[in-house]
Write an enzyme that holds these catalytic residues in place. Sequence first.
Site, PDB file in Angstrom:
ATOM      1  CG  HIS A  84      -0.274   0.049   2.542  1.00  0.00           C
ATOM      2  ND1 HIS A  84      -0.029  -1.083   3.284  1.00  0.00           N
ATOM      3  CD2 HIS A  84       0.221   1.082   3.273  1.00  0.00           C
ATOM      4  CE1 HIS A  84       0.568  -0.741   4.419  1.00  0.00           C
ATOM      5  NE2 HIS A  84       0.738   0.558   4.448  1.00  0.00           N
ATOM      6  CG  HIS A 123       3.895   4.724   5.126  1.00  0.00           C
ATOM      7  ND1 HIS A 123       2.947   5.336   5.907  1.00  0.00           N
ATOM      8  CD2 HIS A 123       3.428   3.482   4.893  1.00  0.00           C
ATOM      9  CE1 HIS A 123       1.951   4.493   6.143  1.00  0.00           C
ATOM     10  NE2 HIS A 123       2.222   3.350   5.536  1.00  0.00           N
ATOM     11  CD  GLU A 127       3.631  -0.146   7.024  1.00  0.00           C
ATOM     12  OE1 GLU A 127       3.069   0.699   6.287  1.00  0.00           O
ATOM     13  OE2 GLU A 127       3.024  -0.804   7.886  1.00  0.00           O
TER      14      GLU A 127
HETATM   15 CO    CO Z   1       1.255   1.568   6.188  1.00  0.00          CO
END
Ligand code: CO
Length: 147
Positions: free
Chosen positions: A14, A87, A138
């Site tokens: 994502h 992120h 991440e």
């Molecule tokens: Co995230």
Amino acid sequence: MSQLPPLLLGRLNHVGIACPSIDDAVAMYGRLFGATVSTPAFDLPAQGVRVAFIDVANSQLELIEPLGADSPIHGFLKKNPNGGQHHVCFEVKDIIAARDAMRARGATVLGTGEPRMGAHGVPVIFVHPRDTGGVLIELMQEPDGHH
Ligand code: CO
């Protein structure tokens, strides 16, 4: 340290987008792009955020809003009052091996370095953007049953 493949990064899971209001962001994505929420907003106290997901064909947008006074998102929204890209999240096969690899390769893992439970119910770490060209990255343990 366990053996790692040359390419650590798995699938793009994502893109994280910080916003002052998830409701407003959802309304905007609906109005402009016809997008609908796939996972309605829920609290993620371990990360100090409230989260909702919008599915797109090959990935997801993770909308994040501050939760609580200590939320790490407050600082970001101070610099970016209207929100912004926060992120990028990639899947990894083994979060501990990935954490160790980041450190061995000279990158800083945020916090204590102990993986924390992420929005998908799997452990995640964050790599400091000063080591990654300004992009907060991440890494999340690949969810079971993906393949
Ligand atoms: Co995230």
